[in-house]
Design a protein around this motif. Structure first.
Motif, PDB file in Angstrom:
ATOM      1  N   VAL A  79     -53.336 -16.218   5.156  1.00  0.00           N
ATOM      2  CA  VAL A  79     -52.166 -16.492   5.989  1.00  0.00           C
ATOM      3  C   VAL A  79     -51.911 -15.288   6.888  1.00  0.00           C
ATOM      4  CG1 VAL A  79     -49.644 -16.744   5.919  1.00  0.00           C
ATOM      5  CG2 VAL A  79     -51.065 -18.104   4.398  1.00  0.00           C
ATOM      6  N   ASP A  80     -51.661 -15.574   8.152  1.00  0.00           N
ATOM      7  CA  ASP A  80     -51.274 -14.523   9.097  1.00  0.00           C
ATOM      8  C   ASP A  80     -49.784 -14.249   8.889  1.00  0.00           C
ATOM      9  OD1 ASP A  80     -50.427 -13.045  11.352  1.00  0.00           O
ATOM     10  OD2 ASP A  80     -51.888 -14.040  12.643  1.00  0.00           O
ATOM     11  N   PRO A  81     -49.415 -13.018   8.597  1.00  0.00           N
ATOM     12  CA  PRO A  81     -47.998 -12.726   8.336  1.00  0.00           C
ATOM     13  C   PRO A  81     -47.087 -13.036   9.520  1.00  0.00           C
ATOM     14  CG  PRO A  81     -49.267 -10.695   8.490  1.00  0.00           C
ATOM     15  CD  PRO A  81     -50.249 -11.828   8.488  1.00  0.00           C
ATOM     16  N   ARG A  82     -47.627 -13.092  10.727  1.00  0.00           N
ATOM     17  CA  ARG A  82     -46.816 -13.413  11.906  1.00  0.00           C
ATOM     18  C   ARG A  82     -46.407 -14.884  11.946  1.00  0.00           C
ATOM     19  NH1 ARG A  82     -50.911 -11.335  16.257  1.00  0.00           N
ATOM     20  NH2 ARG A  82     -52.182 -12.495  14.767  1.00  0.00           N
ATOM     21  N   ALA A  83     -47.055 -15.722  11.128  1.00  0.00           N
ATOM     22  CA  ALA A  83     -46.747 -17.151  11.101  1.00  0.00           C
ATOM     23  C   ALA A  83     -45.615 -17.491  10.127  1.00  0.00           C
ATOM     24  CB  ALA A  83     -48.001 -17.944  10.721  1.00  0.00           C
ATOM     25  N   VAL A  84     -45.212 -16.540   9.318  1.00  0.00           N
ATOM     26  CA  VAL A  84     -44.202 -16.778   8.279  1.00  0.00           C
ATOM     27  C   VAL A  84     -42.807 -16.822   8.902  1.00  0.00           C
ATOM     28  CG1 VAL A  84     -43.188 -15.892   6.141  1.00  0.00           C
ATOM     29  CG2 VAL A  84     -45.661 -15.637   6.569  1.00  0.00           C
ATOM     30  N   ILE A  85     -42.044 -17.856   8.529  1.00  0.00           N
ATOM     31  CA  ILE A  85     -40.639 -17.931   8.919  1.00  0.00           C
ATOM     32  C   ILE A  85     -39.799 -17.780   7.655  1.00  0.00           C
ATOM     33  CG2 ILE A  85     -41.119 -19.363  10.930  1.00  0.00           C
ATOM     34  CD1 ILE A  85     -40.026 -21.778   9.353  1.00  0.00           C
ATOM     35  N   HIS A  86     -38.502 -17.567   7.831  1.00  0.00           N
ATOM     36  CA  HIS A  86     -37.620 -17.384   6.671  1.00  0.00           C
ATOM     37  C   HIS A  86     -36.433 -18.335   6.731  1.00  0.00           C
ATOM     38  CE1 HIS A  86     -39.920 -13.684   6.352  1.00  0.00           C
ATOM     39  NE2 HIS A  86     -39.508 -13.631   5.109  1.00  0.00           N
ATOM     40  N   PHE A  87     -36.120 -18.868   5.582  1.00  0.00           N
ATOM     41  CA  PHE A  87     -34.899 -19.635   5.375  1.00  0.00           C
ATOM     42  C   PHE A  87     -34.010 -18.736   4.530  1.00  0.00           C
ATOM     43  CE2 PHE A  87     -37.903 -22.810   6.561  1.00  0.00           C
ATOM     44  CZ  PHE A  87     -37.177 -23.807   7.175  1.00  0.00           C
ATOM     45  N   PRO A  91     -39.296 -16.970   2.269  1.00  0.00           N
ATOM     46  CA  PRO A  91     -40.334 -17.172   3.274  1.00  0.00           C
ATOM     47  C   PRO A  91     -41.023 -18.522   3.121  1.00  0.00           C
ATOM     48  CG  PRO A  91     -41.139 -15.697   1.560  1.00  0.00           C
ATOM     49  CD  PRO A  91     -39.700 -16.011   1.233  1.00  0.00           C
ATOM     50  N   HIS A  92     -41.473 -19.048   4.250  1.00  0.00           N
ATOM     51  CA  HIS A  92     -42.170 -20.344   4.290  1.00  0.00           C
ATOM     52  C   HIS A  92     -43.230 -20.277   5.376  1.00  0.00           C
ATOM     53  CE1 HIS A  92     -42.910 -24.633   4.571  1.00  0.00           C
ATOM     54  NE2 HIS A  92     -42.541 -24.637   5.836  1.00  0.00           N
ATOM     55  N   VAL A  93     -44.357 -20.913   5.128  1.00  0.00           N
ATOM     56  CA  VAL A  93     -45.401 -20.985   6.154  1.00  0.00           C
ATOM     57  C   VAL A  93     -46.172 -22.293   5.987  1.00  0.00           C
ATOM     58  CG1 VAL A  93     -47.209 -19.775   4.843  1.00  0.00           C
ATOM     59  CG2 VAL A  93     -47.214 -19.671   7.329  1.00  0.00           C
ATOM     60  N   GLN A  94     -46.606 -22.812   7.119  1.00  0.00           N
ATOM     61  CA  GLN A  94     -47.496 -23.967   7.138  1.00  0.00           C
ATOM     62  C   GLN A  94     -48.812 -23.512   7.731  1.00  0.00           C
ATOM     63  OE1 GLN A  94     -45.225 -26.871   9.379  1.00  0.00           O
ATOM     64  NE2 GLN A  94     -44.499 -27.787   7.481  1.00  0.00           N
ATOM     65  N   VAL A  95     -49.913 -23.990   7.172  1.00  0.00           N
ATOM     66  CA  VAL A  95     -51.248 -23.611   7.618  1.00  0.00           C
ATOM     67  C   VAL A  95     -52.018 -24.870   7.945  1.00  0.00           C
ATOM     68  CG1 VAL A  95     -53.408 -22.490   6.955  1.00  0.00           C
ATOM     69  CG2 VAL A  95     -51.231 -21.576   6.115  1.00  0.00           C
ATOM     70  N   ILE A  96     -52.668 -24.860   9.107  1.00  0.00           N
ATOM     71  CA  ILE A  96     -53.558 -25.951   9.493  1.00  0.00           C
ATOM     72  C   ILE A  96     -54.848 -25.320   9.973  1.00  0.00           C
ATOM     73  CG2 ILE A  96     -53.940 -27.895  11.043  1.00  0.00           C
ATOM     74  CD1 ILE A  96     -50.883 -28.185  11.207  1.00  0.00           C
ATOM     75  N   LYS A  97     -55.945 -25.662   9.323  1.00  0.00           N
ATOM     76  CA  LYS A  97     -57.251 -25.143   9.725  1.00  0.00           C
ATOM     77  C   LYS A  97     -57.870 -26.151  10.696  1.00  0.00           C
ATOM     78  CE  LYS A  97     -58.188 -22.650   5.485  1.00  0.00           C
ATOM     79  NZ  LYS A  97     -59.058 -22.582   4.297  1.00  0.00           N
ATOM     80  N   LEU A  98     -58.292 -25.646  11.838  1.00  0.00           N
ATOM     81  CA  LEU A  98     -58.927 -26.511  12.843  1.00  0.00           C
ATOM     82  C   LEU A  98     -60.407 -26.304  12.878  1.00  0.00           C
ATOM     83  CD1 LEU A  98     -56.303 -26.003  15.671  1.00  0.00           C
ATOM     84  CD2 LEU A  98     -56.492 -27.941  14.124  1.00  0.00           C
TER      85      LEU A  98
END
Length: 98
Positions: A79-87, A91-98
């Protein structure tokens, strides 16, 4: 540290959900956004975070919630730490591999 791991396989690929064990059943808000860590979606096998990271490494799509889960995923380079958002504090993140 234990987490809830759910692996869903179908003809389109593999989706993995992982959340820190203590967050299951909680709801978090950030502005107008709401994150429900419900057992229907995030509930799964209770396992060690290392086992969950192995499943994450093979996922096409992933939803992750919690400090321990995301710290491990970032540490493994999954996971790229820049993709993490916070509630709030969560922390929460969604990952999609293309």
């Amino acid at each position: 540290m234990e987490v809830h791991l759910r692996v869903i396989r179908d003809k389109k690929g593999v989706m993995v959900t992982i959340c820190d064990a203590e967050l299951l059943g909680e709801t978090f808000r950030q502005g107008k956004m709401k994150l429900e860590v419900n057992s229907k979606f995030y509930g799964g096998t209770l396992c060690a975070v290392g086992e969950a990271m192995n499943a994450l490494a093979h996922a096409d799509v992933a939803n992750l919630v919690g400090e321990a889960t995301i710290k491990a995923a970032v540490g493994e380079g999954l996971v790229d730490p820049r993709a993490v958002i916070h509630f709030g504090r969560v922390p929460h993140v969604q990952v999609i591999k293309l």
